[in-house]
Scaffold this motif. Structure first.
Motif, PDB file in Angstrom:
ATOM      1  N   GLN A 112      51.141  38.068  39.575  1.00 46.85           N
ATOM      2  CA  GLN A 112      50.751  39.221  38.771  1.00 46.85           C
ATOM      3  C   GLN A 112      51.660  40.417  39.045  1.00 46.85           C
ATOM      4  O   GLN A 112      51.988  41.176  38.131  1.00 46.85           O
ATOM      5  N   LEU A 143      41.878  37.254  42.724  1.00 43.75           N
ATOM      6  CA  LEU A 143      42.889  36.209  42.606  1.00 43.75           C
ATOM      7  C   LEU A 143      43.251  35.635  43.969  1.00 43.75           C
ATOM      8  O   LEU A 143      43.050  36.278  45.008  1.00 43.75           O
ATOM      9  N   THR A 156      44.348  39.071  34.545  1.00 43.58           N
ATOM     10  CA  THR A 156      43.679  38.513  35.722  1.00 43.58           C
ATOM     11  C   THR A 156      42.900  37.261  35.360  1.00 43.58           C
ATOM     12  O   THR A 156      42.962  36.246  36.063  1.00 43.58           O
ATOM     13  N   ILE A 199      41.828  45.565  41.283  1.00 45.00           N
ATOM     14  CA  ILE A 199      43.011  45.015  40.609  1.00 45.00           C
ATOM     15  C   ILE A 199      44.246  45.222  41.480  1.00 45.00           C
ATOM     16  O   ILE A 199      45.104  44.340  41.597  1.00 45.00           O
TER      17      ILE A 199
END
Length: 386
Positions: free
Chosen positions: A289, A281, A96, A275
């Motif tokens: 990702q 992000l 990340t 996450i």
């Protein structure tokens, strides 16, 4: 053999009262869904010969249930605020942070690592993307028989990145970098080193500044020693041929220095949500990702058998520092008696966090993942985790 407590700093025995306030098992009567979750966990604990199970389930960030079953040590009940090693969860954090740095123009995913890792063999062929997606072709020291023998002979040994790198460098690459997929811990040891060079910040501080701090993970931290903050979930392991306590085996082999973390179950559930939803992000980076180009890779060859170069397909593959499986986004660490999983299903905004330790005779495999899979079947039958 030395007892597990020898060599552990006195600070490990100091309990942080704030942790008790922030993370506790659900108290009072529980509703039907929470009751079902706890009953599933109790059955799994019995069927899988587990010493302890700690779990937390949230939906939309709100607690469904938090539970702690079993013992940390004989006669010491497990509690939800106990700390444990979280292993590869920090790999998702490192990936990340790299994507954040790329967003800021400080590096490019397809930049060769030669600029930051000038002494690495094949550094002109291996890119930052290949480290994060583990497509570099570098051998995995964790599956190297020589490393396994060396580790079992000295489980309290402290390992440096140079020590770990010596094992894959004793072999040729499994394949030309970027042309295949194989899980290799050394990629993330090297990624940690590259992140320090790119950012100019020590890795432990970098992850605190960019991940744990923004997400409010107040009980997740790196350790440069085998110390675990109290209260401690003790671990047990039979890898060396006998069932023994492994709580304070040195974890420095597991990933990059600065990313060798401990956590508790409430932080792990928060981590799963953040996450798994790409909270840190941009939408474009989160899309990367979830699939940095690994789908379609993982074909076995003479030099890279299917057990190593396993197929990466659309509904189950390794992304960029994390696993994507049937719509779930997860990490499933397992090391020296500690097993855990953080899993998030964006379609249902559902987070599952589990950690487990084993009794003698427990079956092989990640027991925490087994429990999470059972919970997923019960909670979201249209979205099995397995």
């Amino acid at each position: 053999m030395a007892t597990a407590l020898q060599g552990v700093p006195a600070a490990a025995a100091v309990t942080a009262p704030a942790a008790l306030e922030r993370c506790a098992a659900t108290s009072g009567p529980v509703g039907g869904e929470a009751r079902e979750i706890l009953e599933l966990a109790r059955r799994a604990k019995s069927e899988l010969a587990l010493k302890s199970v700690i779990l937390r389930v949230t939906r939309d960030g709100r607690e469904v249930v938090t539970g702690a079953l079993g013992e940390s040590m004989s006669g010491v009940p497990v509690t939800a605020d106990m700390h444990f090693r979280s292993g590869s969860v920090a790999i998702a954090y490192m990936a990340t942070v790299l994507l954040q740095l790329v967003e800021e123009g400080k590096a490019g995913l397809d930049d060769p690592v030669a600029r930051w890792l000038p002494d690495l063999r094949d550094n002109d062929k291996i890119t930052l993307r290949m480290l994060g997606s583990t497509t570099s072709g570098l051998h995995d020291y964790v599956s190297d028989p020589k490393f396994i023998a060396d580790f079992y002979a000295a489980p309290f040994r402290h390992w440096t990145p140079g020590d770990l790198l010596s094992y894959p460098l004793a072999h040729p690459l499994w394949y030309e970098p970027g042309t295949n997929w194989s899980y290799s811990h050394i990629n993330f040891v090297l990624l940690g080193a590259a992140l320090e060079k790119i950012s100019g910040t020590p890795l432990d501080k970098l992850l605190q500044q960019r991940v744990m701090g923004p997400l409010g993970l107040q009980d997740t931290a790196n350790g440069f020693t085998p110390q675990i903050p109290a209260p401690v979930l003790h671990s047990y392991d039979a890898e060396r041929g006998k069932y023994e306590e492994s709580t304070y085996w040195d974890p420095s082999w597991s990933t990059a220095p600065g990313a060798v973390q401990t956590t508790h179950i409430c932080d792990l559930a928060r981590s799963a949500q953040a996450i798994g939803s790409g909270e840190l992000l941009s939408p474009a980076s989160f899309k990367t990702q979830l699939d940095p180009g690994t789908v379609g890779l993982g074909h076995s060859t003479k030099d890279c058998p299917a057990t190593v170069c396993s197929a990466q397909v659309e509904d189950r593959h390794f992304g960029f520092g994390l696993i994507v499986s049937k719509g779930w986004v997860l990490q499933n660490p397992s090391l020296t008696g500690f097993a855990a999983i953080q899993a998030y299903l964006p379609a249902e905004r559902l987070a599952i966090a589990v950690t487990a330790t084993v009794e003698p005779g427990a079956p092989e495999g990640n027991a925490a993942q087994n429990i999470a899979e059972r919970l997923a079947v019960a909670l979201t039958p249209d979205h099995p985790l397995k």
